[in-house]
Write a protein that holds these residues in place. Structure first.
Motif, short mmCIF file in Angstrom:
data_model
loop_
_atom_site.label_atom_id
_atom_site.label_comp_id
_atom_site.label_asym_id
_atom_site.label_seq_id
_atom_site.Cartn_x
_atom_site.Cartn_y
_atom_site.Cartn_z
N LEU B 168 0.83 -1.20 0.00
CA LEU B 168 0.00 0.00 0.00
C LEU B 168 0.86 1.25 0.00
O LEU B 168 0.58 2.22 -0.70
CB LEU B 168 -0.92 0.02 1.22
N ALA B 169 1.92 1.21 0.81
CA ALA B 169 2.81 2.37 0.86
C ALA B 169 3.43 2.63 -0.51
O ALA B 169 3.55 3.78 -0.94
CB ALA B 169 3.90 2.13 1.91
N ARG B 170 3.78 1.54 -1.21
CA ARG B 170 4.36 1.71 -2.55
C ARG B 170 3.33 2.24 -3.54
O ARG B 170 3.63 3.10 -4.37
CB ARG B 170 4.92 0.37 -3.05
N ILE B 171 2.11 1.71 -3.44
CA ILE B 171 1.05 2.18 -4.33
C ILE B 171 0.84 3.67 -4.16
O ILE B 171 0.73 4.43 -5.11
CB ILE B 171 -0.27 1.42 -4.06
N LYS B 172 0.83 4.08 -2.89
CA LYS B 172 0.62 5.50 -2.61
C LYS B 172 1.74 6.33 -3.21
O LYS B 172 1.51 7.39 -3.78
CB LYS B 172 0.55 5.72 -1.10
N LYS B 173 2.95 5.83 -3.09
CA LYS B 173 4.11 6.56 -3.59
C LYS B 173 4.07 6.68 -5.11
O LYS B 173 4.31 7.74 -5.68
CB LYS B 173 5.39 5.83 -3.16
N ILE B 174 3.71 5.58 -5.77
CA ILE B 174 3.76 5.56 -7.24
C ILE B 174 2.55 6.25 -7.85
O ILE B 174 2.66 7.03 -8.78
CB ILE B 174 3.86 4.11 -7.75
N TYR B 175 1.36 5.95 -7.32
CA TYR B 175 0.15 6.46 -7.94
C TYR B 175 -0.37 7.73 -7.26
O TYR B 175 -1.28 8.38 -7.77
CB TYR B 175 -0.94 5.39 -7.97
N GLY B 176 0.16 8.04 -6.10
CA GLY B 176 -0.20 9.30 -5.44
C GLY B 176 -1.62 9.38 -4.92
O GLY B 176 -2.14 10.48 -4.71
N CYS B 177 -2.28 8.23 -4.73
CA CYS B 177 -3.67 8.28 -4.30
C CYS B 177 -3.79 8.32 -2.78
O CYS B 177 -2.89 7.88 -2.07
CB CYS B 177 -4.44 7.09 -4.85
N ALA B 178 -4.89 8.87 -2.32
CA ALA B 178 -5.20 8.79 -0.89
C ALA B 178 -5.76 7.40 -0.62
O ALA B 178 -6.29 6.75 -1.52
CB ALA B 178 -6.22 9.85 -0.52
N ILE B 179 -5.63 6.93 0.62
CA ILE B 179 -6.12 5.59 0.96
C ILE B 179 -6.95 5.66 2.24
O ILE B 179 -6.51 6.23 3.24
CB ILE B 179 -4.94 4.61 1.16
N LEU B 180 -8.14 5.11 2.17
CA LEU B 180 -8.97 4.96 3.36
C LEU B 180 -9.11 3.47 3.62
O LEU B 180 -9.55 2.72 2.76
CB LEU B 180 -10.35 5.58 3.12
N ILE B 181 -8.71 3.05 4.81
CA ILE B 181 -8.65 1.61 5.05
C ILE B 181 -9.28 1.26 6.39
O ILE B 181 -9.09 1.96 7.38
CB ILE B 181 -7.19 1.12 4.95
N VAL B 182 -10.06 0.20 6.40
CA VAL B 182 -10.57 -0.35 7.65
C VAL B 182 -9.69 -1.53 8.01
O VAL B 182 -9.38 -2.35 7.15
CB VAL B 182 -12.02 -0.85 7.50
N SER B 183 -9.26 -1.58 9.23
CA SER B 183 -8.40 -2.69 9.59
C SER B 183 -8.48 -2.99 11.08
O SER B 183 -8.74 -2.12 11.89
CB SER B 183 -6.96 -2.36 9.22
N HIS B 184 -8.23 -4.25 11.38
CA HIS B 184 -8.12 -4.65 12.78
C HIS B 184 -6.67 -4.72 13.21
O HIS B 184 -6.37 -4.95 14.37
CB HIS B 184 -8.79 -6.00 13.01
N ASP B 185 -5.77 -4.58 12.23
CA ASP B 185 -4.34 -4.69 12.55
C ASP B 185 -3.86 -3.38 13.15
O ASP B 185 -3.08 -2.65 12.54
CB ASP B 185 -3.53 -4.99 11.29
N LEU B 186 -4.32 -3.11 14.35
CA LEU B 186 -4.14 -1.79 14.95
C LEU B 186 -2.77 -1.19 14.69
O LEU B 186 -2.64 -0.14 14.08
CB LEU B 186 -4.36 -1.87 16.46
N HIS B 187 -1.75 -1.89 15.12
CA HIS B 187 -0.45 -1.24 15.13
C HIS B 187 0.26 -1.30 13.79
O HIS B 187 0.99 -0.40 13.43
CB HIS B 187 0.40 -1.82 16.25
N LEU B 188 -0.02 -2.37 13.05
CA LEU B 188 0.60 -2.47 11.73
C LEU B 188 0.20 -1.31 10.86
O LEU B 188 1.01 -0.71 10.17
CB LEU B 188 0.13 -3.77 11.05
N VAL B 189 -1.07 -1.01 10.89
CA VAL B 189 -1.59 -0.04 9.94
C VAL B 189 -1.45 1.38 10.48
O VAL B 189 -1.24 2.32 9.76
CB VAL B 189 -3.04 -0.39 9.57
N MET B 190 -1.51 1.50 11.80
CA MET B 190 -1.51 2.84 12.39
C MET B 190 -0.25 3.63 12.07
O MET B 190 -0.29 4.81 11.80
CB MET B 190 -1.60 2.70 13.90
#
Lengths: 268, 252
Positions: B168-190
């Motif tokens: 996801l971090a790479r996608i954001k870097k390359i495509y420049g899009c904003a990301i809204l994500i629901v996740s239970h992986d509290l610390h990984l994603v935070m």
């Protein structure tokens, strides 16, 4: 054996009309399968009899009245479904049977005898005239163009409804669905004359379902379904000609036989 | 509703959603700016998926409205997406569902997602993780301004999850899009988020990940995670301060 190859003009007409309809049916039928709307197609085609009856009563062309009644039945279903009057399968049976029953009563009231009723129910492909051919050709061309316009978006919708709505907007998808229902109603209006009220969905569903066994993409499925549909028409007309069977049922049985062979071939 | 600041992609103000008598969302106000990563946390049944559906335009709000930047392109990956196997579909055909794409664009996106070998595969025979990647590939090929992802890591193991967030971090870097994500992986994603929203039918708290973990509402929603908070924050905050011998081969 000379009988076999001396095609009468009415046989040529029957084959032409049947093959053209098979091609359109492949596209519409595939979308019907993708959206799991087989019973929906069946229910609105049963209402075609009511359309025929109205055409007889008012003395106007039954193509138009069938189209309007089919569309009305489709919209009635969506209205009742949204209102949560009953589950969809329940509603579809009610709409199919009520429309068919009302159609039977009104066909009789319109002065048509039971001989003609059988013709309406099972179609009369051998009485297709040259002018019918033009109608079928024109409608088929228009429907193919319409299908081509809505194809990609409707595929996405069938594949993943929420994604389609997120990307295209709910309103646009509703409009495209309405266009699809229009196409289905128009197809039924044209095809009923040829294969009859009771068998028209067979033309839509069976070749497409058989083609699904062997297809990896939707377009390949449509192409194969068109081929299978055309084969069913040619085979059915041949069988009915040879053995003096009713033609439309022969086409449907041929189609089902091809489906059975397809299943065996797939699972051998 | 007021006009949005120039950088804002999508905004809701006092938005609510009811299903019959049941209030699922209440007084929701927040916005997403260009290139932001926003994470939504919340217990099961908190209305997270519904919020995403409202933002994606799949479900209309009962109260308030969703304001989108003009021409906003959304890529939406729902939890149950893409499993109608009545539709025959190869990975390539799936990618072409988003319109005509050049072969090189497709290859580039497939490579980024590490599924370039799957292009001619039957979509319906892919594994859960491959399905996610194929669907995500289609999303990014459309060149979205905003990716909306509903628990995309649900069926992945721990390694798979870490891999996915890196992606996801790479996608954001390359495509420049904003990301809204629901996740239970509290610390990984935070740690990768610009903004975190804690949702339990209403927004309990929102802000930067560091401040969220100290918020009393967060502790109330996730008592276990909050108690461990200090340590776990450490995992991402201090990872350049000292070496972890066991993690970096020191245990050999």
């Amino acid at each position: 054996m000379t009988d076999l190859f001396s095609f009468e003009p009415f046989i040529v007409n029957a084959l032409l009309a049947g093959v053209m309809l098979s091609i359109v049916a492949a596209g519409i039928g595939s979308l019907v399968l993708y959206q799991r709307l087989s019973f929906f197609g069946d229910a609105i085609s049963h209402n075609a009899l009511l359309g025929i009856a109205l055409g007889l009563l008012f003395g106007i062309g039954s193509d138009f009245t069938i189209f309007m009644v089919a569309l009305g039945a489709a919209l009635l279903f969506f209205f009742l479904y949204e209102k949560k009057v009953a589950k969809s399968d329940t509603l579809l049976v009610i709409i199919a049977q009520a429309g068919l029953a009302l159609g039977m009563i009104m066909v009789a009231a319109g002065g048509a005898g039971s001989g003609r009723l059988v013709g309406f129910l099972f179609g009369d492909i051998l009485s297709v005239t040259k002018s019918d051919i033009y109608v079928v050709a024109g409608c088929s061309a228009a429907l193919i163009i319409l299908l081509k316009i809505i194809w990609n978006k409707m595929l996405l919708f069938a594949f993943d409804r929420e994604t389609a709505e997120a990307e295209e907007g709910r309103r646009k998808m509703l409009l495209l669905n309405l266009l699809f229902i229009l196409a289905l109603a128009a197809f039924i209006a044209v095809a009923v004359k040829i294969v009859g009220v009771l068998l028209v969905t067979a033309l839509l569903i069976i070749p497409a379902a058989t083609a699904r066994f062997f297809s990896r993409t939707p377009e390949a499925m449509v192409a194969l379904a068109a081929l299978l549909g055309a084969l069913s028409v040619v085979g059915g007309v041949f069988v009915s000609w040879q053995f003096d069977f009713a033609t439309a049922p022969s086409i449907v049985v041929t189609s089902a036989f091809l489906g059975f062979c397809g299943y065996l071939l797939k699972n051998r | 509703m007021k006009t949005m600041p120039k950088d804002t992609l999508i905004a809701v103000e006092n938005m609510g959603k009811r299903f019959g008598e049941k209030v699922v969302l209440k007084d929701i106000s927040f916005s997403i700016a260009k290139g932001e990563i926003v994470t939504i946390l919340g217990p099961n049944g908190a209305g997270k998926s519904t919020l995403l559906k409202v933002l994606a335009g799949v479900v209309p709000p009962s109260v308030g409205e969703v304001v989108r930047a003009e021409g906003l392109k959304i890529g939406y990956l729902s939890q149950g997406s893409g499993r109608n196997d009545a539709v025959p579909m190869t990975v390539k055909r799936l990618l072409l569902l988003s319109g005509n794409k050049s072969e090189s664009d497709m290859q580039k996106a497939l490579k980024l997602l590490k599924i370039e070998g799957l292009i001619n595969e039957d979509f319906h025979t892919l594994s859960g993780g491959q399905v996610q990647r194929a669907l995500l590939c289609r999303c990014i090929l459309r060149g979205p301004d905003l990716l909306i992802l509903d628990e995309p890591t649900l069926n992945l193991d721990f390694e798979g999850r870490i891999d996915f967030y890196r992606l996801l971090a790479r996608i954001k870097k390359i495509y420049g899009c904003a990301i809204l994500i629901v996740s239970h992986d509290l610390h990984l994603v935070m740690s990768k988020s610009d903004k975190v929203l804690c949702l339990n039918h209403h927004i309990c708290c929102q802000g930067k990940p560091e401040s969220i973990q100290k918020h009393p509402s967060y502790a109330k929603l996730f008592p276990y995670a909050a108690a461990k908070g200090e340590q776990d924050v450490g995992v991402y905050m201090h990872h350049h301060n000292h070496k972890h011998p066991l993690c970096e081969g020191g245990g050999k």
